[in-house]
Design an enzyme around this catalytic site. Structure first.
Site, PDB file in Angstrom:
ATOM      1  N   GLY A 132      63.264  34.008 -17.922  1.00  0.00           N
ATOM      2  CA  GLY A 132      62.440  33.123 -18.644  1.00  0.00           C
ATOM      3  C   GLY A 132      63.227  32.040 -19.132  1.00  0.00           C
ATOM      4  N   SER A 133      64.462  31.515 -18.424  1.00  0.00           N
ATOM      5  CA  SER A 133      64.926  30.255 -19.076  1.00  0.00           C
ATOM      6  C   SER A 133      64.058  28.871 -18.712  1.00  0.00           C
ATOM      7  CB  SER A 133      66.545  30.019 -18.659  1.00  0.00           C
ATOM      8  OG  SER A 133      66.464  29.915 -17.317  1.00  0.00           O
ATOM      9  N   ASN A 163      55.092  26.527  -8.152  1.00  0.00           N
ATOM     10  CA  ASN A 163      56.215  27.167  -8.152  1.00  0.00           C
ATOM     11  C   ASN A 163      57.449  26.418  -8.313  1.00  0.00           C
ATOM     12  OD1 ASN A 163      57.701  29.946  -7.805  1.00  0.00           O
ATOM     13  ND2 ASN A 163      58.140  29.130  -5.908  1.00  0.00           N
ATOM     14  N   HIS A 213      61.468  26.409  -7.029  1.00  0.00           N
ATOM     15  CA  HIS A 213      62.400  27.160  -6.054  1.00  0.00           C
ATOM     16  C   HIS A 213      63.597  26.558  -6.149  1.00  0.00           C
ATOM     17  CE1 HIS A 213      63.256  29.619  -2.527  1.00  0.00           C
ATOM     18  NE2 HIS A 213      64.270  28.461  -1.954  1.00  0.00           N
ATOM     19  N   ASP A 233      56.915  29.961  -0.295  1.00  0.00           N
ATOM     20  CA  ASP A 233      57.506  28.860  -0.512  1.00  0.00           C
ATOM     21  C   ASP A 233      57.085  27.921   0.596  1.00  0.00           C
ATOM     22  OD1 ASP A 233      59.245  30.008  -2.357  1.00  0.00           O
ATOM     23  OD2 ASP A 233      60.554  30.903  -0.789  1.00  0.00           O
ATOM     24  N   GLU A 261      67.114  22.813 -13.343  1.00  0.00           N
ATOM     25  CA  GLU A 261      65.751  23.134 -13.167  1.00  0.00           C
ATOM     26  C   GLU A 261      65.049  22.798 -14.546  1.00  0.00           C
ATOM     27  OE1 GLU A 261      64.759  27.088 -11.824  1.00  0.00           O
ATOM     28  OE2 GLU A 261      66.333  26.991 -10.365  1.00  0.00           O
TER      29      GLU A 261
HETATM   30  C1  GRF Z   1      64.926  30.109 -11.113  1.00  0.00           C
HETATM   31  O1  GRF Z   1      66.118  29.860 -10.363  1.00  0.00           O
HETATM   32  C2  GRF Z   1      63.685  29.577 -10.488  1.00  0.00           C
HETATM   33  O2  GRF Z   1      64.150  28.573  -9.484  1.00  0.00           O
HETATM   34  C3  GRF Z   1      63.458  30.934  -9.483  1.00  0.00           C
HETATM   35  O3  GRF Z   1      63.752  32.083 -10.562  1.00  0.00           O
HETATM   36  C4  GRF Z   1      64.579  31.441 -11.307  1.00  0.00           C
HETATM   37  C5  GRF Z   1      63.927  31.744 -12.787  1.00  0.00           C
HETATM   38  O4  GRF Z   1      65.119  31.870 -13.962  1.00  0.00           O
HETATM   39  N1  GRF Z   1      62.142  30.778  -9.041  1.00  0.00           N
HETATM   40  P1  GRF Z   1      64.678  32.130 -15.299  1.00  0.00           P
HETATM   41  O5  GRF Z   1      64.127  33.685 -15.133  1.00  0.00           O
HETATM   42  O6  GRF Z   1      63.729  31.253 -15.741  1.00  0.00           O
HETATM   43  O7  GRF Z   1      65.742  32.110 -16.064  1.00  0.00           O
END
Ligand code: GRF
Length: 197
Positions: free
Chosen positions: A11-12, A106, A108, A149, A178
């Protein structure tokens, strides 16, 4: 704008969206967090922020159809405008995709259409990027349809692959990007530059 975030693990990315809202970078509220994993850090983070958080899975409700019914109730109850899948490891039921047509996104961790599809998640993605000797990778935000995707790409940003990168080092660099990119792109959705619905 009420956002529902679905997340399965750390959940980062969810946290980046929550922080974007708290810091007024996003004129939005994370109105609900849903996870298929009852032990996920994502649910923990939501609880810490006093955001309604639900563990919901097909296993818990008996079938994918019953899960979809329950999910639709929760999404309606929280008057959700947009769904963000941030590390959600499940397909969304077609009834949800229909009801929230073009409102589900989503993130990715690569430059789709490369390095996407079934099995391309987590460290598998970064390992494949390094094995293919790519010099750049990145982040893609796309609309969600009924295949992995493959929905319309709404935004991408590049991240360099460096010579001695391991999948773990590369994953950390991509994830860091991200967190900022999510906020930039959601701001464009809120601003209408990327159209909802
Ligand atoms: C991220 O790399 C996202 O692109 C992928 O899952 C990961 C989620 O990371 N779909 P986190 O759980 O939010 O830390």
């Amino acid at each position: 704008m009420n956002i529902a975030v679905f997340a399965s693990h750390g959940g980062s990315d969810l946290q980046a969206i929550i922080d974007g809202c708290k810091q007024d970078k996003l004129n939005a509220t994370v109105a609900v967090v849903i996870s298929n994993n009852g032990d996920s850090m994502a649910l923990e983070r939501a609880k810490r922020e006093n955001i309604p958080a639900y563990h919901m899975s097909a296993k818990k409700y008996g079938s994918e159809d019953l899960l979809a019914e329950e999910l639709l109730k929760v999404l309606e109850e929280h008057q959700i405008d947009m769904i963000f899948l941030a590390g959600y490891m499940r397909m969304l039921h077609v009834d949800i995709l229909t009801k929230y047509h073009n409102r589900v996104f989503n993130i990715h961790p690569a430059l789709l259409p490369k390095f996407g599809g079934r099995g391309m998640y987590g460290m598998n993605v970064h390992t494949a990027v390094i094995e293919a000797k790519e010099t750049e990778t990145g982040v893609t935000i796309h609309r969600v349809n009924a295949e992995y995707d493959s929905g319309e790409i709404v935004a991408q940003t590049k991240v360099p692959v460096l010579e001695n990168d391991t999948p773990e080092i590369l994953a950390a660099r991509v994830l860091e990007r991200e967190h900022t990119f999510l906020v930039e792109v959601i701001a464009k959705i809120i601003g209408g530059e990327i159209v909802l619905g």
